[in-house]
Scaffold this motif. Structure first.
Motif, PDB file in Angstrom:
ATOM      1  N   GLU A  73       0.837  -1.209   0.000  1.00  0.00           N
ATOM      2  CA  GLU A  73       0.000   0.000   0.000  1.00  0.00           C
ATOM      3  C   GLU A  73       0.871   1.258   0.000  1.00  0.00           C
ATOM      4  O   GLU A  73       0.577   2.224  -0.702  1.00  0.00           O
ATOM      5  CB  GLU A  73      -0.917   0.026   1.220  1.00  0.00           C
ATOM      6  N   LEU A  74       1.921   1.245   0.792  1.00  0.00           N
ATOM      7  CA  LEU A  74       2.835   2.383   0.855  1.00  0.00           C
ATOM      8  C   LEU A  74       3.508   2.596  -0.489  1.00  0.00           C
ATOM      9  O   LEU A  74       3.630   3.728  -0.970  1.00  0.00           O
ATOM     10  CB  LEU A  74       3.854   2.137   1.962  1.00  0.00           C
ATOM     11  N   SER A  75       3.917   1.512  -1.116  1.00  0.00           N
ATOM     12  CA  SER A  75       4.545   1.569  -2.424  1.00  0.00           C
ATOM     13  C   SER A  75       3.607   2.197  -3.459  1.00  0.00           C
ATOM     14  O   SER A  75       4.002   3.070  -4.230  1.00  0.00           O
ATOM     15  CB  SER A  75       4.954   0.157  -2.860  1.00  0.00           C
ATOM     16  N   GLU A  76       2.355   1.775  -3.449  1.00  0.00           N
ATOM     17  CA  GLU A  76       1.357   2.321  -4.376  1.00  0.00           C
ATOM     18  C   GLU A  76       1.060   3.782  -4.071  1.00  0.00           C
ATOM     19  O   GLU A  76       0.968   4.607  -4.973  1.00  0.00           O
ATOM     20  CB  GLU A  76       0.073   1.495  -4.328  1.00  0.00           C
ATOM     21  N   LEU A  78       2.945   6.035  -2.677  1.00  0.00           N
ATOM     22  CA  LEU A  78       4.084   6.906  -2.987  1.00  0.00           C
ATOM     23  C   LEU A  78       4.600   6.744  -4.410  1.00  0.00           C
ATOM     24  O   LEU A  78       5.519   7.461  -4.812  1.00  0.00           O
ATOM     25  CB  LEU A  78       5.226   6.637  -1.994  1.00  0.00           C
ATOM     26  N   ALA A  79       4.031   5.823  -5.159  1.00  0.00           N
ATOM     27  CA  ALA A  79       4.493   5.529  -6.521  1.00  0.00           C
ATOM     28  C   ALA A  79       5.987   5.191  -6.529  1.00  0.00           C
ATOM     29  O   ALA A  79       6.749   5.672  -7.361  1.00  0.00           O
ATOM     30  CB  ALA A  79       4.173   6.681  -7.472  1.00  0.00           C
ATOM     31  N   LEU A  80       6.387   4.365  -5.552  1.00  0.00           N
ATOM     32  CA  LEU A  80       7.768   3.906  -5.450  1.00  0.00           C
ATOM     33  C   LEU A  80       7.782   2.389  -5.539  1.00  0.00           C
ATOM     34  O   LEU A  80       6.928   1.726  -4.945  1.00  0.00           O
ATOM     35  CB  LEU A  80       8.393   4.323  -4.113  1.00  0.00           C
ATOM     36  N   ASP A  81       8.783   1.848  -6.232  1.00  0.00           N
ATOM     37  CA  ASP A  81       8.890   0.396  -6.261  1.00  0.00           C
ATOM     38  C   ASP A  81       9.538  -0.109  -4.978  1.00  0.00           C
ATOM     39  O   ASP A  81      10.172   0.641  -4.236  1.00  0.00           O
ATOM     40  CB  ASP A  81       9.643  -0.078  -7.504  1.00  0.00           C
ATOM     41  N   ALA A  82       9.345  -1.388  -4.700  1.00  0.00           N
ATOM     42  CA  ALA A  82       9.834  -1.984  -3.451  1.00  0.00           C
ATOM     43  C   ALA A  82      11.343  -1.816  -3.257  1.00  0.00           C
ATOM     44  O   ALA A  82      11.779  -1.498  -2.147  1.00  0.00           O
ATOM     45  CB  ALA A  82       9.431  -3.454  -3.382  1.00  0.00           C
ATOM     46  N   PRO A  83      12.170  -2.003  -4.301  1.00  0.00           N
ATOM     47  CA  PRO A  83      13.613  -1.824  -4.083  1.00  0.00           C
ATOM     48  C   PRO A  83      14.005  -0.391  -3.695  1.00  0.00           C
ATOM     49  O   PRO A  83      15.024  -0.184  -3.049  1.00  0.00           O
ATOM     50  CB  PRO A  83      14.236  -2.211  -5.425  1.00  0.00           C
TER      51      PRO A  83
END
Length: 166
Positions: A73-76, A78-83
């Motif tokens: 959810e945080l990744s989505e 912030l539009a950031l990928d997991a790495p």
């Protein structure tokens, strides 16, 4: 707009370049990159006393808005990928601002929640937007119009990316 050694001119005209579709000053991507770097440089001295980088501040904003959040959810949000997100979370956890725990219902997923120290930092962070606006010297209403326009560009770029992938 004039330029300084730290900030290149984004607009302006060179004779004969007004119609050139490849003129640097006509490129939206160039204006966005220069604007992003310039605005982030304004945030840096405001966030440093709080011990945060701008990407860490964005993580904290998301969690101050709603917690706990799964890493996904945080990744989505912030539009950031997991790495990219994972090292940010590790640093914030090491600083005592958040904790990551396995979700009981799905041991493969991590829930990210603020610590008391992370929640307490919010009070200091409430001053950040006003300080940034003051440093920029741009009216809040202009910044809101810009944000709304950028949101439309982000949505359009996302849609174009999905169409290209189809």
């Amino acid at each position: 707009m004039s330029s300084t050694p730290d900030q290149p001119a984004v607009t302006g005209s060179t004779p004969g370049r007004e119609q050139d579709p490849l003129a640097l000053e006509r490129q939206v991507c160039f204006a966005l990159v220069v604007a992003a770097r310039s605005v982030l440089s304004v945030y840096r001295p405001v966030l440093e006393p709080m011990g945060l980088t701008h990407p860490q501040y964005l993580v904290m904003l998301a969690l101050w808005g709603r917690e706990p959040l799964s890493v996904r959810e945080l990744s989505e949000t912030l539009a950031l990928d997991a790495p990219t997100l994972s090292p940010l979370l590790k640093r914030l956890e090491a600083a005592g601002l958040l904790q990551r725990n396995r979700l009981p219902e799905d041991q493969r997923s991590l829930a990210v929640a603020l610590t008391e120290q992370g929640r307490a930092l919010r009070a200091r962070a409430e001053q950040v937007p006003a300080q940034v606006v003051q440093r920029l010297g741009v009216d809040v209403s202009e910044l809101e119009v810009l944000r709304d326009g950028l949101s439309r560009v982000i949505a359009a770029a996302g849609a174009a990316g999905r169409e290209g992938a189809a």
